[in-house]
Design a protein around this motif. Structure first.
Motif, mmCIF file in Angstrom:
data_model
loop_
_atom_site.group_PDB
_atom_site.id
_atom_site.type_symbol
_atom_site.label_atom_id
_atom_site.label_comp_id
_atom_site.label_asym_id
_atom_site.label_seq_id
_atom_site.Cartn_x
_atom_site.Cartn_y
_atom_site.Cartn_z
ATOM 1 N N LEU A 90 78.612 -52.681 -48.110
ATOM 2 C CA LEU A 90 78.780 -52.255 -49.500
ATOM 3 C C LEU A 90 77.775 -51.173 -49.870
ATOM 4 O O LEU A 90 78.118 -50.214 -50.582
ATOM 5 N N ARG A 91 76.511 -51.314 -49.393
ATOM 6 C CA ARG A 91 75.512 -50.292 -49.714
ATOM 7 C C ARG A 91 75.911 -48.949 -49.097
ATOM 8 O O ARG A 91 75.743 -47.891 -49.719
ATOM 9 N N SER A 92 76.451 -49.003 -47.898
ATOM 10 C CA SER A 92 76.910 -47.770 -47.272
ATOM 11 C C SER A 92 78.089 -47.175 -48.030
ATOM 12 O O SER A 92 78.232 -45.959 -48.132
ATOM 13 N N LEU A 93 78.930 -48.060 -48.589
ATOM 14 C CA LEU A 93 80.128 -47.607 -49.305
ATOM 15 C C LEU A 93 79.780 -46.957 -50.642
ATOM 16 O O LEU A 93 80.296 -45.888 -50.974
ATOM 17 N N VAL A 94 78.918 -47.595 -51.415
ATOM 18 C CA VAL A 94 78.673 -47.124 -52.786
ATOM 19 C C VAL A 94 77.758 -45.910 -52.806
ATOM 20 O O VAL A 94 77.745 -45.143 -53.775
ATOM 21 N N GLY A 95 76.965 -45.698 -51.775
ATOM 22 C CA GLY A 95 76.106 -44.522 -51.722
ATOM 23 C C GLY A 95 74.812 -44.703 -52.491
ATOM 24 O O GLY A 95 74.534 -45.751 -53.091
ATOM 25 N N ALA A 96 74.040 -43.633 -52.494
ATOM 26 C CA ALA A 96 72.702 -43.705 -53.084
ATOM 27 C C ALA A 96 72.721 -43.659 -54.604
ATOM 28 O O ALA A 96 71.774 -44.117 -55.254
ATOM 29 N N HIS A 97 73.756 -43.102 -55.225
ATOM 30 C CA HIS A 97 73.726 -42.950 -56.691
ATOM 31 C C HIS A 97 74.029 -44.252 -57.416
ATOM 32 O O HIS A 97 73.832 -44.341 -58.627
ATOM 33 N N CYS A 98 74.505 -45.266 -56.720
ATOM 34 C CA CYS A 98 74.765 -46.574 -57.332
ATOM 35 C C CYS A 98 73.742 -47.584 -56.810
ATOM 36 O O CYS A 98 73.549 -47.710 -55.591
ATOM 37 N N GLN A 99 73.087 -48.279 -57.703
ATOM 38 C CA GLN A 99 72.100 -49.296 -57.349
ATOM 39 C C GLN A 99 72.809 -50.644 -57.238
ATOM 40 O O GLN A 99 73.212 -51.222 -58.240
ATOM 41 N N LEU A 100 72.937 -51.128 -56.027
ATOM 42 C CA LEU A 100 73.661 -52.373 -55.786
ATOM 43 C C LEU A 100 72.719 -53.567 -55.923
ATOM 44 O O LEU A 100 71.652 -53.602 -55.295
ATOM 45 N N HIS A 101 73.122 -54.546 -56.743
ATOM 46 C CA HIS A 101 72.381 -55.802 -56.903
ATOM 47 C C HIS A 101 73.363 -56.938 -56.604
ATOM 48 O O HIS A 101 74.293 -57.174 -57.374
ATOM 49 N N LEU A 102 73.142 -57.602 -55.496
ATOM 50 C CA LEU A 102 74.040 -58.675 -55.074
ATOM 51 C C LEU A 102 73.286 -59.990 -55.131
ATOM 52 O O LEU A 102 72.185 -60.111 -54.562
ATOM 53 N N SER A 103 73.858 -60.985 -55.823
ATOM 54 C CA SER A 103 73.172 -62.267 -55.984
ATOM 55 C C SER A 103 74.193 -63.394 -56.053
ATOM 56 O O SER A 103 75.384 -63.169 -56.318
ATOM 57 N N ALA A 104 73.697 -64.625 -55.811
ATOM 58 C CA ALA A 104 74.562 -65.808 -55.882
ATOM 59 C C ALA A 104 73.714 -67.011 -56.282
ATOM 60 O O ALA A 104 72.553 -67.140 -55.857
ATOM 61 N N GLU A 105 74.264 -67.842 -57.122
ATOM 62 C CA GLU A 105 73.573 -69.062 -57.500
ATOM 63 C C GLU A 105 73.531 -70.023 -56.314
ATOM 64 O O GLU A 105 74.386 -69.975 -55.420
ATOM 65 N N GLU A 106 72.569 -70.922 -56.346
ATOM 66 C CA GLU A 106 72.444 -71.900 -55.269
ATOM 67 C C GLU A 106 73.418 -73.059 -55.485
ATOM 68 O O GLU A 106 73.783 -73.397 -56.613
ATOM 69 N N GLY A 107 73.797 -73.665 -54.364
ATOM 70 C CA GLY A 107 74.640 -74.852 -54.435
ATOM 71 C C GLY A 107 76.074 -74.592 -54.831
ATOM 72 O O GLY A 107 76.736 -75.480 -55.390
ATOM 73 N N LEU A 108 76.587 -73.401 -54.566
ATOM 74 C CA LEU A 108 77.979 -73.102 -54.914
ATOM 75 C C LEU A 108 78.928 -73.914 -54.037
ATOM 76 O O LEU A 108 78.711 -74.039 -52.826
ATOM 77 N N PRO A 109 79.989 -74.457 -54.595
ATOM 78 C CA PRO A 109 80.953 -75.208 -53.778
ATOM 79 C C PRO A 109 81.762 -74.274 -52.890
ATOM 80 O O PRO A 109 81.836 -73.060 -53.115
ATOM 81 N N ARG A 110 82.392 -74.851 -51.868
ATOM 82 C CA ARG A 110 83.254 -74.062 -50.995
ATOM 83 C C ARG A 110 84.569 -73.745 -51.706
ATOM 84 O O ARG A 110 85.025 -74.497 -52.566
ATOM 85 N N VAL A 111 85.158 -72.647 -51.301
ATOM 86 C CA VAL A 111 86.469 -72.254 -51.827
ATOM 87 C C VAL A 111 87.365 -71.905 -50.641
ATOM 88 O O VAL A 111 86.888 -71.454 -49.598
ATOM 89 N N ALA A 112 88.668 -72.130 -50.822
ATOM 90 C CA ALA A 112 89.640 -71.834 -49.764
ATOM 91 C C ALA A 112 90.159 -70.416 -49.965
ATOM 92 O O ALA A 112 91.009 -70.170 -50.833
ATOM 93 N N LEU A 113 89.664 -69.473 -49.181
ATOM 94 C CA LEU A 113 90.031 -68.073 -49.316
ATOM 95 C C LEU A 113 90.237 -67.456 -47.942
ATOM 96 O O LEU A 113 89.707 -67.942 -46.938
ATOM 97 N N ASP A 114 91.011 -66.370 -47.939
ATOM 98 C CA ASP A 114 91.135 -65.532 -46.756
ATOM 99 C C ASP A 114 89.924 -64.606 -46.752
ATOM 100 O O ASP A 114 89.777 -63.760 -47.649
ATOM 101 N N PRO A 115 89.024 -64.735 -45.788
ATOM 102 C CA PRO A 115 87.779 -63.950 -45.829
ATOM 103 C C PRO A 115 88.016 -62.450 -45.805
ATOM 104 O O PRO A 115 87.302 -61.695 -46.469
ATOM 105 N N LEU A 116 89.027 -62.005 -45.039
ATOM 106 C CA LEU A 116 89.292 -60.574 -44.981
ATOM 107 C C LEU A 116 89.803 -60.062 -46.322
ATOM 108 O O LEU A 116 89.397 -58.989 -46.789
ATOM 109 N N GLU A 117 90.683 -60.832 -46.989
ATOM 110 C CA GLU A 117 91.198 -60.409 -48.288
ATOM 111 C C GLU A 117 90.094 -60.420 -49.334
ATOM 112 O O GLU A 117 90.060 -59.573 -50.233
ATOM 113 N N LEU A 118 89.162 -61.396 -49.239
ATOM 114 C CA LEU A 118 88.023 -61.416 -50.157
ATOM 115 C C LEU A 118 87.180 -60.165 -49.970
ATOM 116 O O LEU A 118 86.746 -59.538 -50.945
ATOM 117 N N GLU A 119 86.943 -59.799 -48.729
ATOM 118 C CA GLU A 119 86.154 -58.592 -48.463
ATOM 119 C C GLU A 119 86.851 -57.354 -49.017
ATOM 120 O O GLU A 119 86.226 -56.485 -49.626
#
Length: 661
Positions: free
Chosen positions: A391-420
């Motif tokens: 994602l950092r390579s995709l958005v480039g230098a002009h966008c400041q990427l902040h990626l975060s996640a809360e702890e203890g998130l439950p699992r979800v049933a998803l297609d990982p490639l489609e999520l990406e």
């Protein structure tokens, strides 16, 4: 048929009884007063003015109500004309009666004029009613024909003629005995003629069976009351007697009752019109709601048709394009193997381009519903962390990427490639919206929905231009884009919507012009563990058997794909044999060729596709491990449901080796 108005309304039994009772009371009162009819009362000349003015107003109101009926029958117009004539005569009566307005004289005319006008007034009203009764035999005019104005003109001319003629003579309407003005025999004859006209009208109403109609029943009462009053007044012989005052009271009462009856009728008509209006309004609202539903359904149908067209386009492109991408993927692996680390950078760039092209074909097929997700239990936080570098390579230098996640998130049933792909699409759109740069925040947090108390939300927030309210509802439509030509396909958010809804989740866009946009994807939690997916063990959770020295039969109609796959598998120590179609593969196996594994494309020329081939192989040669590969095929999902291993093109060597093991 023209609306015939009040003349056609039927009298209720209660109305007929009321008319009969009132007529009887009038006649009884006249009979009771007759012996004292000539007894003089105080001469109050202004009473006649009050009586005439009140009668004129009542008759004029009755006329206006009757004539207001749209396109009435001729008899209806004649009855209205009778009340116009009566109102004009009442005005003339006030103007010609001595002392009605001025203390000692009339406004104009001789003392005889008022008597002649009074007789003409009462006789003329009865004659108009007779005219209306006779007009009842006329046929109803054609639709749209305007009613005749002749009765109104006759009423005006008759009133004018009586006004003029009463001023031309002083002939014996009154006589004097030195102290009082008495009615002359000529005046008595005229009064009796007016009583006769009223009697003829009542008789015709009876003979023609018109008592069953409301207006004629009440006209009968008016005629009886006024005829009895005129007779009683004439019987008294002079003015200002008991009979004289009583005649005016009975006339005023009769006209007031008639006005009340007409007013009640038109009040009922107004109520019916109001009810009809409210009903029409309600039905109009229902119709508008149905039209809105239809427009919504048509919009949904148009969207579905657009998606179907996109799906057909994607289906036709995906197979051929993914075959080309498979050739590129295989050749990149061969080039890297031959050239070594020196070409690693170029290989990675080309692989990223291949991955973007693959994602585009997947968007085309996913958003149309032609391809289902392949969900498996995921922990979102690690998946997002793995995506961070890309994602950092995709958005480039002009966008400041902040990626975060809360702890203890439950699992979800998803297609990982489609999520990406979905997160990548959202990140790309967010950076495009921030032309001057800004902060892009991707955050995974706990959430809940009415149907799912435990869920996770993935928020993608930018500080861009925002989305205008008028186009906010269109952002998920295929091919809708606000980007300049050549900088967007309009499929990114459509893929996001299709992926999220196909995964049982919801997606929402909150945007404020000039402040930025937040896209929130909410997915329900799953209790399944990461070690299982669709009832099968994860390939990483089991130990893979060695493949070196195994014999692999490749069935592929594309020569470039056959060649690349053959070289890669041979380099891994496998013995490879390639054929072009299913009949050749079966002939080879039936001839004794001992294969350990079979890799077959699903879509091939001829009557037998890859799925039918592996079904036969499973029956005849159950020891052979089979893998199906496809660029795109509608039957790939059914093949998976049957338990066959299906690998999507473009695949790399590691994926193929994992499938074979």
């Amino acid at each position: 048929m023209p609306y015939r108005g009040f003349v056609q309304e039927q009298a209720s039994p209660a109305q007929r009884w009321a008319v009969a009772l009132l007529c009887a009371l009038v006649l009884i009162s006249v009979a009771a007063v007759a012996p004292w009819a000539a007894r003089p009362w105080p001469p109050l000349a202004h009473i006649s003015g009050i009586y005439g003015a009140a009668t004129a107003m009542i008759d004029l109101a009755t006329f206006w109500l009757l004539i207001s009926t749209p396109r009435p029958h001729r008899s209806h117009v004649i009855v209205a004309s009778a009340y116009l004539f009566a109102s004009l005569m009442a005005v003339l009566h006030v103007l010609t009666f001595p002392g009605a307005l001025f203390a000692d004289r009339a406004v104009f005319g001789s003392p005889h004029a008022v008597s002649w006008l009074f007789v003409g007034w009462r006789a003329g009203f009865g004659l108009f009613v007779v005219w209306a009764i006779l007009a009842e035999t006329d046929a109803v005019g054609p639709i749209g024909r305007r009613p005749s104005a002749w009765p109104l003109l006759v009423a005006l001319l008759a009133a004018g003629a009586l006004a003029v003629s009463s001023q031309l003579t002083d002939f014996g309407a009154l006589r004097s005995d030195g102290q009082r003005l008495l009615l002359s025999p000529v005046s008595r004859v005229g009064a009796y003629l007016s009583v006769g006209a009223a009697a003829v009208a009542v008789l015709l109403i009876w003979r023609r069976g018109l008592f069953g109609r409301a207006i004629y029943a009440w006209l009968a009462f008016v005629l009886v009351a006024e005829g009895a009053g005129v007779w009683l007044s004439t019987h008294s012989g002079q003015r200002y007697t008991i009979a004289w005052y009583m005649a005016r009271a009975e006339g005023l009462l009769a006209n007031s009752v008639m006005l009340g009856v007409v007013a009640v009728h038109f009040r009922a008509v107004q109520k019916r019109l109001t009810d009809a209006y409210l009903t029409l309004q309600h039905r109009t609202e229902q119709l508008q709601a149905q039209v809105q539903k239809r427009e919504t359904a048509e919009a949904q149908l148009a969207r579905a048709q657009k998606l179907d067209a996109v799906g057909r386009l994607g289906a036709s492109l995906a197979h051929d394009l993914n075959n080309i991408l498979q050739v590129l993927t295989g050749r990149l692996a061969i080039i890297r193997r031959r050239a070594g680390e020196s070409v690693e950078g170029d290989v990675q760039v080309m692989r990223r381009s291949v991955k973007k092209a693959e994602a585009l074909t997947r968007q085309l097929t996913l958003l149309s519903g032609r391809r289902r997700n392949q969900p498996r239990p995921l922990e979102v936080a690690p998946v997002l962390a793995e995506m961070e570098d890309a994602l950092r390579s995709l958005v480039g230098a002009h966008c400041q990427l902040h990626l975060s996640a809360e702890e203890g998130l439950p699992r979800v049933a998803l297609d990982p490639l489609e999520l990406e792909i979905a997160v990548t699409n959202l990140a790309t759109n967010a950076c495009d919206a921030m032309n001057l740069g800004g902060r892009l925040r991707i955050h995974a947090r706990h959430a809940s929905t009415p149907d799912h108390p435990q869920a996770i939300a993935i928020e993608v927030t930018d500080e861009g231009e925002g989305i205008k309210p008028e186009i906010l509802g269109k952002v998920f439509e295929p091919f809708f884009t606000t980007k300049v030509r050549g900088h967007g396909t309009g499929l990114g958010l459509a893929q996001v919507h299709a992926f999220v809804t196909g995964s049982g989740g919801t997606v929402q866009v909150d945007s404020e012009v000039g402040r930025g946009t937040t896209v929130t994807m909410v997915f329900p939690a799953t209790r399944a563990t990461a070690a299982t997916a669709n009832g099968r063990l994860d390939a990483a959770a089991v130990e893979r058997p060695p493949l070196e020295g195994k014999v692999v039969l490749i069935v592929e109609d594309n020569a470039d794909v056959r060649d690349a796959s053959s070289q890669l598998l041979s380099a891994e120590g496998l013995a490879v044999r390639v054929v072009e179609d299913a009949p050749q593969a079966l002939a080879l196996l039936d001839g004794g060729f001992a294969a350990d594994c079979l890799v077959s494309d699903i879509v091939m020329p001829g009557a037998m596709d890859g799925v039918e081939l592996v079904r036969i192989v499973k029956v005849r040669f159950p020891a052979i491990r089979t893998v199906l590969v496809t660029g795109y095929s509608d039957i790939a999902e059914r093949a998976r449901e049957e338990g066959f291993t299906v690998l999507r093109k473009p695949y790399d060597l590691a994926s193929l080796m994992e499938a074979l093991s």
